[in-house]
Every structure is written in structure tokens, then in C-alpha cells.
Design a protein around this motif. Structure first.
Motif: not given
Lengths: 644, 324
Positions: A149-163
């Protein structure tokens, strides 16, 4: 240690022991735990330990020893003769893969203890997002993890996504659910919104390879309340991209754009994509097959590329040449061959005449093979190299282009971007290149192609340059493993069971595979360097008009006759121009001449569009109309017998 | 081969023989001293011969609670040649809550541990080091003056006898606690005899089920009547002559069809308080017991007579019992 009520308890048996990387726990039958649920185990004794895990498998069973006992108990009747007053206990036993131990050392088997669901803060710790999901951090929201019943944001790390730490994203899933494209579009919007200013500017270059998929990125979609709530929770504006530029080659007719985005209401940001000899000669091998180009031919092409094109040439030819167009190249070839014939030479500058003839035929044929994209003349309409703008999406529509021309567009656009990023001369610091149908462009088997080599190069070296590959395909197993292997982040939509049976998915539990095979639209499994295990999440529908809806709302214009097509393109530059004015100007002129003038005008974009266009046309010599003077004509007398 | 011919005999139509099936282990004790006989007085239908009475399966069982006990016994130490016997006993009452979809939950639980040994051979002070309280040390010497032989099997047998009593005390404690609740608590089904305690035997809302048949109450035609009961049939209610201090009424009930099985298959003896109400309610209680035959108590080897909630109590207690 935990404020929430436990939803289960860790249980270890000799047959199913808990280890540092895996543990088992049971829950009540009414618990909300399922495959992909994040949980934590908290114990205080003998030392405080918290272990975070993700559920990867589950089993349920009763106290029955064999199915036969149930059969006997019901007298072989599935409906059962009478109701049993007591329900058999049924255990739900789950297996969780460990995500993180707190403290990390000493790394020990997971202790028996109560199991809890995670709060937002717990999710951040479990997935090691606490290192970057903080004010001033490099967090890029990618979706919501939902459980209990709860929602938590998930984040990617820009340093590992865009270099530069890691880079690239690969997404796989069956076709038809729009999950892959939707996920990439949402992630692009999220990157544009959340990439910190100190990380520099970013733009996206997308290739529209299917129908109208990416043709309405600047038009808003109708979003549900649930989607809007997800956007709000993730801090991403529920709005289409603010800045989008479209590019499409012409159709083979040379004046109607080869795209479905031709509705006059949307024509303002659609540019033709036309390249000339100078732009494509470097990529000739994309269009030429191995049978076309042997070592000798390759040497001559290299000679022409290095020493002829774009330079003054007067060495060993009758006249001086400056080769900038295919027309110039043809004249140069003719001059060389004439020189050989006149002097009875069998070779010219070590190149045999037969090789010269062969290369002439192949090169001059390029403009025919990619008609609409490659121009014979000096016309060139290209992406704004060197002036790419921050947070702008550049879309090249190649959906209806011949495969060879598609390859040429990929090769040229990506190579140019890479070279300019190396020189820091693109206009932005990061360029995200989105390529769909990677099965086709970087297959795991088949001949080595220029495009595949180029994609390999981008995937292996791009992160140092800021060139980031977002790729998608239906079958990850059929894509070159170095391309997908170099993708730091992986996303998985609904998968085909046959695909899941391939060795690349062996690390996933059967239950995880089963969940992957039944994922709903808008759900993904995400792998990221910070996450010890893949995570299931939901993301909102993109805030841009879907391709099919866009085509319905903005019906593509029909192909126009030559005069109308020219008028339409000039009116795009200056809407005050009347169609009849243009028609009068070009009436009776050759198409090639008119197109040259049109392309020159499109390149120049002058203030006075019509005047400039007119100046590019050849001067017309006024024709004197000779009156019919029958009376002045001498009648020819024909004798009855001409031989008399 | 004789074996084949004998089995064929059981299949003859209208023959005097029926197949025995496979009797569960322990159905017949091999030690004659374990068996006994007692008088019984039929108290239903004016007395006389034992009758067979068909009863229907109740649509809904009236039992709401179930009691069982467990004991674990083992020799943990020797003091010289004297075995020091450790025992764990426990009793549980599990209640069935319709609100839980027919699942059982624990209402009463009592667990106790103790050491059993002859104090005359081993002084209790010798075991002070383990922290056992006085209540947790039980003297197994028979009587003050009787000699205590130094013979470990016999010393163990005495200890085991005391452990059984120790368990019954715990069961009685739990049962009495339940009996003191008001009538809204429903009916209690006890695994075994109600004569654990006088209070339990007199409780109108308690019923006992005895699965083993070590005492013969009837012979002759009466014995044939009770051993030929069909599924869903009971005998007349009788008063067992064994229970003088805590009188109860009793009857036999066939829970499952004995066709192709032995004579005792599915046969249980039911005990209820020795009151006129029991005579009136014998059919109703029998119907409840028949309703409790589902779900079947497999894989328990006594599943023909074992009722599932009792098995659940056993499993619950086993899960908590220490491994010796």
C-alpha cells in the motif's frame, strides 16, 4: 529498530539454511508480500543487525504429505462431499536475496528474526540510493516501487547512467506494449528535469524506426490522475518535451518529406535531412557491400576521400576540379578516364582503369541507392552540429527509409556526434542516443557491419565522451553481448518465455522469470550498478502524445505535386508567401533547378525568403512570341509527277 | 501358496471372512498386561443389551476448542548408575474461530520441565548446579520403606510412570482452566479420557475421545454389536465400571467405514459427563464428531480415528517441544 509491525519471520532449517546472500521467511496468508517485495530483517541480539532483501521466490504448502492424502480425504471428489470445519494450515514461505547488510562487516548468515516491509528511507538504504539520492546528489527518478500500500521513488545515479562511472541503458521486452519506448521517454524527461547543472548540458538524439512512435514528443498526452500522481511523486513535470527538433530525408521524389509528421500544424520544427558527397563519402562502406569494395577499390576510395574531395585537383587530369558534389565527382572521374584513354594508360596513379571504372559506378550509384537522403548537388540539410541545445530532443525519422539509408543515417549521425564530443564541439556535454530494434543493428551473429562496429565503439568508449547509448530490443539474447554487457543499467519489460529460457537470464529465479513473463504495461524490472538485485517498479505513461494518437489528431498531409510541395516548404519558412506566387515563379522550370534553389533557401533561411529563392533560380530570358504569318509563307508547289 | 489362498478366501461372496486391510502399527498391543477388562452398564434405552444406533453427520460441529498434551522424556545424565530423566510436558487448547476461516489458534498453553530420579540414590543437592527448582525435581522412589534397586531400566520405568502423571497434571490444569469459562466458550473436545480431573469429567461442555482400545467392556453379542458398527453408527450409552470416582458416560462410534479394514478401523470411544443431558445429546455429539472427520488427519498413521483438530494440537506441541 523498526517501527512497523512484522509481516513475517526468518526461518532457517538444515535443508533450507539462511546464508549471507539469501534467507527464508514465512508470512501470514493475508500478507502483501510477493515476488519483488523489498523486506528487512531486524535483530538486536547478539548485536544489532539489519539485513535488506528482495523476495525472489515463494512456496506454499500444507501439512499434507502427499497429494494422495487430499484425494483420500475428499473421497476422490474435488468438490468435496461436505465442508471441513477446520482449515489446514497453509504456510507461505518466501526466499529473499540479500540486498544489503547493516553493518556490512562481519558478513554473516542472515539471523532469525522478524521481517518488516520497508519505508521510503529503508528503500533508499536497501538499494544504496542513500549515497546519491540526497540534496545536491545525482539521483534521477526512474519509477515507483510499490508494496504493502505504499509507493517509494526509485532513483538511478546519473554518474552511472550518463557516465563517467558507468553508462548506457538497455531495455528489452516484447513488442506491442509500448513499454520500452514509454520507459525511455519518461527517463529522458526525468534526466532533463533532474540532471544537476554541474553535470553539464544534455540532449537526446532519437531515431524513429517504427511508424509514428516518436513523432509527437512535443504534444501533450491525456494522463490519468494516477499517472499525474506518479509524476508528482517522482518530481517530473507531466508535460511534453519543451524543445524537440525533427529531421527526415525526402522521399525519392526529392521534395516530399519521408515522414508521417507532415501535418501543416506541426511543420514548424521539421527539417529535411539531406547529405551530399562530403558528408557521406566517409561512410561509403555502409552502403557498399564487401563484393563492391575489395582492397584495390578501398584504396582508391580512400585516395579520393583524402586527396580529391574538397580540394583543388589538377594533377593528371585535363582540367582542374574542385569536387564537392556527386556531379563534380562524376566530372572528375570522366576526366581521369578520358586522360587514361587518350594516353592509352592502363592505370592512373597506381589505380587500374578497371578499378577506377568500378569505383566510379559504385560511388555515383550511392545517391541513387539513398535517394531522398543523398543529394547530387551541393545541397546539405543537416543536424545542427556544434549547436546542439541543452534539454533538446533531436529526432531523425528513418521509419520509412530504405535499410541501407537507415544504416547510413545511424553511422553518420553517431560518428559525427562522437567526433564532436571528442573535440568538445557538439554544443552539449552529454548526448543520449536512443536506438530501438538493436536486434537489427547490433545482432549477436552475422557479418560485421559498420553500424555494429560503431555501436560497439559507443558502448565501450562512449561514457568517457558523454555519448550515452539508450538501446532497446525485443530479444536481448540476440544482441551483441558487448553492447548489452556495457550497458550499466538494464530494464526488462514483459518477456517472452523462450527468451527467458536463454542463458542470459540464468541468474533470475523461476519466480522472477514468471513475473517478468506477466508484467503489466508500465511495469519494469530494473538493474543498476548500485542495486545488488534487480528491482520491479512502475513508471507513469509518458506525457507526450503516443504515435498512433498523434497520427489520428494530426493527420499526415498527402504527398503534393511538385509545385505545391515547393510552395509548402517555402511557406514553412515564411507563411506569408502565397502558393500561386511560388507556382508562377517555378512554372516551366526544371525540377533540379527549382530544388537547388529551394535547398539553398532552406540552408540560408534568409529574411526575404521568396526573393532569395527567386535569386537562386536561373535568370529567365524573355521570349519573343513570333506571330503566325501564314500569308508570308511561300507555298511549295508540288508537281504531279515529281520525276518529271 | 497359503498367503494367496487365504486372501482369496476374503473375496468369496457371502463368505464369513472379510479382508483385514493393513492395521496401523500398535493397533493391537503385543503385551497382554497392557490389556484389561472392566464392567460396563448400559444406561440408555432402559439398559439391557447394547444397541447400534445410526446417527447423521452434523452439518456443523459444535466443538470450538480442542485439548491435547505431549511429553518428551530422555535420560540426560547418569549419576553413577542412576539415570537422571528429563521430561518436558505440555498441554494446549486450540480454539477454532470461524472468523479465521476455520483456522485454529492457541487459547491455553502450559509447558513444564522437570528432572525425575530417586532422591534416595541421588540427593537433589547434587543437581543444584543446573538451577532446577524444587518443583522441577521429582522423586521417583516408590515408597519410603521400599528398596530402590540399582537397575537402570526399572529406575527409568518408574520415572516414565511419573512423567505420564506429570503430563496428565498439565492437561488437567489446562482443561480445568477452560471449564471455568462461561458457556459462550463452546464445547471442548479432549484427546483421551475426561477422567483426568473430576472437574473436567463433570463439565457439561467437555467430551473425550479415546482412540485406543486397551480395555474390554463387553463380550459376546454386545462385543459383536459394537465391533460390527457401520460408519456413522454408535452404540447405546453405557457407564464404564472403571471410573468410580469420576463417573462418566461412554459409547462407541464408528467414524469411518471398516469395509476392507479391520474390526477397530475408525472406531472410537466417546466420553461425556454422567448426566441425563448426555443421554439426550449422544446423537448430537456423535454428529459433531463425524463432522470433525474432515479434513482427514493424514499423514498421521492413526488417521482413521484421529480427528484433525487434535492432530493440529499435536503438531503445535511438537513444534515447540525440545529435541532430546
Amino acid at each position: 529498530m523498526s517501527s512497523t509491525n512484522p509481516i513475517g519471520r526468518v526461518v532457517g532449517t538444515e535443508r533450507k539454511p539462511n546464508t549471507p546472500h539469501e534467507f527464508h521467511f514465512w508470512t501470514g496468508g493475508d500478507s502483501s508480500v510477493g515476488i519483488g517485495t523489498l523486506v528487512k530483517v531486524c535483530v538486536e541480539e547478539p548485536r544489532p543487525v539489519t539485513v535488506y532483501g528482495i523476495v525472489v521466490d515463494g512456496a506454499s504448502y500444507t501439512d499434507l504429505e502427499t497429494p494422495l492424502h487430499d484425494y483420500i480425504g475428499l473421497d476422490g471428489d474435488p468438490a468435496g462431499g461436505f465442508a471441513a470445519p477446520t482449515a489446514r494450515p497453509e504456510i507461505r514461505l518466501y526466499t529473499a536475496a540479500v540486498l544489503r547488510h547493516e553493518p556490512a562487516e562481519p558478513l554473516q548468515p542472515v539471523p532469525a528474526g522478524p521481517v518488516h516491509l520497508l519505508s521510503d528511507g529503508d528503500v533508499a538504504v536497501a538499494l544504496r540510493m542513500d549515497a546519491y539520492a540526497r540534496p545536491g546528489g545525482t539521483a534521477i527518478p526512474v519509477g515507483l516501487y510499490a508494496a504493502g500500500g505504499q509507493e517509494s521513488p526509485i532513483y538511478l545515479d546519473a554518474d552511472f547512467l550518463l557516465g563517467p562511472e558507468a553508462a548506457h541503458l538497455n531495455i528489452t521486452g516484447v513488442s506491442g506494449l509500448a513499454t520500452k519506448t514509454s520507459a525511455v521517454l519518461f527517463l529522458l524527461a526525468s534526466i532533463f528535469e533532474h540532471l544537476p547543472a554541474e553535470k553539464g548540458s544534455v540532449a537526446a538524439l532519437c531515431f524513429n524506426v517504427k511508424g509514428p512512435d516518436l513523432l509527437f514528443l512535443d504534444q501533450p498526452a491525456e494522463l490519468s490522475e494516477a499517472d499525474r500522481a506518479m509524476y508528482a511523486r517522482l518530481g517530473v513535470p507531466a508535460a511534453p518535451f519543451r524543445s524537440v527538433r525533427y529531421y527526415a530525408p525526402y522521399k525519392p521524389d526529392g521534395y516530399n518529406l519521408n515522414t508521417l509528421r507532415t501535418n501543416p500544424a506541426l511543420a514548424e520544427n521539421v527539417e529535411p535531412l539531406v547529405w551530399g558527397l562530403e558528408q557521406i563519402l566517409k561512410f561509403a562502406e555502409v552502403l557498399l557491400t564487401r563484393e563492391d569494395v575489395d582492397a584495390k577499390a578501398d584504396a582508391l576510395i580512400e585516395f579520393i576521400r583524402e586527396r580529391v574531395v574538397g580540394r583543388r585537383w589538377n594533377d593528371g587530369t585535363i582540367v582542374e576540379h574542385t569536387v564537392r558534389t556527386f556531379q563534380d565527382l562524376e566530372a572528375w572521374f570522366d576526366d581521369v578516364l578520358t586522360t587514361c584513354e587518350q594516353n592509352d594508360w592502363s592505370s592512373w596513379k597506381t589505380h587500374h582503369v578497371a578499378t577506377i571504372r568500378k569505383v566510379r559506378n559504385r560511388l555515383l550509384n550511392l545517391s541513387t541507392r539513398a535517394k531522398g537522403l543523398v543529394s547530387n548537388d551541393a545541397m546539405s540539410s543537416d543536424l545542427p552540429w556544434g549547436a546542439f541545445e541543452d534539454r533538446t530532443v533531436y529526432v531523425i525519422d528513418v521509419a520509412n527509409v530504405e535499410p541501407e539509408a537507415q544504416d547510413l543515417i545511424f553511422a553518420r549521425a553517431i560518428t559525427e556526434a562522437r567526433e564532436r564530443l571528442e573535440r568538445n564541439d557538439l554544443g552539449v556535454d552529454h548526448l543520449i542516443v536512443f536506438v530501438d530494434e538493436l536486434n537489427k543493428y547490433a545482432p549477436s551473429d552475422g557479418l560485421e557491419t559498420y553500424v555494429r562496429k560503431m555501436l560497439l565503439d559507443v558502448s565501450e568508449r562512449g561514457r568517457y565522451l558523454g555519448l550515452v547509448l539508450f538501446s532497446a530490443q525485443q530479444f536481448r539474447s540476440q544482441v551483441h553481448k558487448r553492447v548489452v554487457g556495457n550497458a550499466g543499467t538494464g530494464m526488462y519489460g514483459r518477456m517472452d518465455m523462450d527468451e527467458l529460457a536463454t542463458p542470459g537470464y540464468a541468474v533470475l529465479s523461476p519466480a522472477t522469470k514468471s513475473k517478468l513473463a506477466t508484467l503489466a504495461k508500465g511495469e519494469l524490472m530494473v538493474r543498476h550498478p548500485h542495486f545488488a538485485q534487480p528491482i520491479f517498479l512502475r513508471f507513469p505513461r509518458p506525457a507526450v502524445l503516443a504515435g498512433r494518437d498523434g497520427v489520428r489528431r494530426f493527420a499526415p498531409a498527402h504527398d503534393l505535386p511538385f509545385e505545391d510541395a515547393v510552395a509548402r516548404q517555402l511557406r514553412r519558412l515564411d507563411p506569408r508567401i502565397s502558393v500561386n506566387e511560388v507556382k508562377d515563379l517555378i512554372a516551366g522550370r526544371e525540377e533540379a533547378e527549382v530544388l537547388r534553389a529551394l535547398h539553398a533557401t532552406q540552408q540560408k533561411r534568409p529574411a526575404g525568403v521568396l526573393a532569395y529563392f527567386q535569386s537562386c533560380l536561373k535568370k529567365r530570358v524573355p521570349r519573343d512570341v513570333v506571330p503566325f504569318m501564314a500569308e508570308r509563307m511561300r507555298r511549295v508547289e508540288v508537281p504531279e509527277d515529281p520525276y518529271a | 501358496m497359503l498367503l494367496t489362498r487365504v486372501r482369496r478366501l476374503a473375496r468369496e461372496p457371502n463368505g464369513a471372512f472379510s479382508p483385514a486391510g493393513s492395521e496401523p502399527d500398535g493397533a493391537f498391543p503385543t503385551d497382554p498386561e497392557a490389556l484389561g477388562e472392566a464392567e460396563a452398564e448400559v444406561v440408555e434405552h432402559g439398559g439391557g443389551a447394547l444397541r447400534r444406533i445410526a446417527v447423521g453427520r452434523a452439518a456443523r460441529s459444535g466443538f470450538t476448542a480442542f485439548l491435547d498434551g505431549i511429553q518428551r522424556t530422555g535420560v540426560l545424565l547418569y549419576h553413577g548408575p542412576v539415570p537422571i530423566v528429563y521430561a518436558y510436558v505440555a498441554a494446549v487448547i486450540r480454539g477454532r474461530d470461524d472468523g479465521l476461516g476455520g483456522r485454529l489458534r492457541t487459547l491455553v498453553r502450559e509447558e513444564r520441565e522437570a528432572l525425575f530420579f530417586p532422591f534416595r540414590l541421588v540427593p537433589p543437592s547434587a543437581l543444584a548446579g543446573c538451577g532446577a527448582t524444587a518443583e522441577q525435581m521429582v522423586d521417583t522412589s516408590l515408597a519410603e520403606a521400599a528398596p530402590v534397586p540399582i537397575f537402570p531400566p526399572l529406575l527409568y520405568a518408574w520415572a516414565a510412570q511419573r512423567v505420564a502423571t506429570f503430563r496428565e497434571e498439565v492437561e488437567a490444569w489446562a482443561a480445568e482452566r477452560w471449564c471455568r469459562q462461561d458457556a459462550a466458550a463452546g464445547h471442548l473436545l479432549v484427546d483421551g479420557s475426561l477422567t483426568l480431573s473430576g472437574e473436567l469429567a463433570a463439565c457439561e461442555r467437555a467430551v473425550g475421545v479415546i482412540k485406543s482400545h486397551h480395555t474390554r467392556f463387553f463380550d459376546g453379542d454386545d462385543a459383536r454389536t459394537l465391533l460390527s458398527l457401520e460408519e456413522g453408527e454408535r452404540t447405546s450409552v453405557f457407564r464404564p465400571g472403571t471410573q468410580q470416582f469420576t463417573p462418566v458416560y461412554s459409547w462407541y462410534l464408528r467414524l469411518r467405514s471398516p469395509a476392507g479394514r479391520g474390526a477397530l478401523w475408525g472406531l472410537v470411544r466417546v466420553e461425556a459427563p454422567a448426566t441425563p443431558a448426555t443421554l439426550r445429546r449422544a446423537d448430537e455429539i456423535s454428529g459433531w464428531l463425524l463432522a470433525e472427520t474432515a479434513p482427514v488427519a493424514l499423514p498421521d498413521p492413526r488417521w482413521d480415528r484421529m480427528l484433525y483438530p487434535i492432530r493440529d494440537c499435536e503438531e503445535y506441541l511438537r513444534s515447540r517441544a525440545p529435541r532430546l
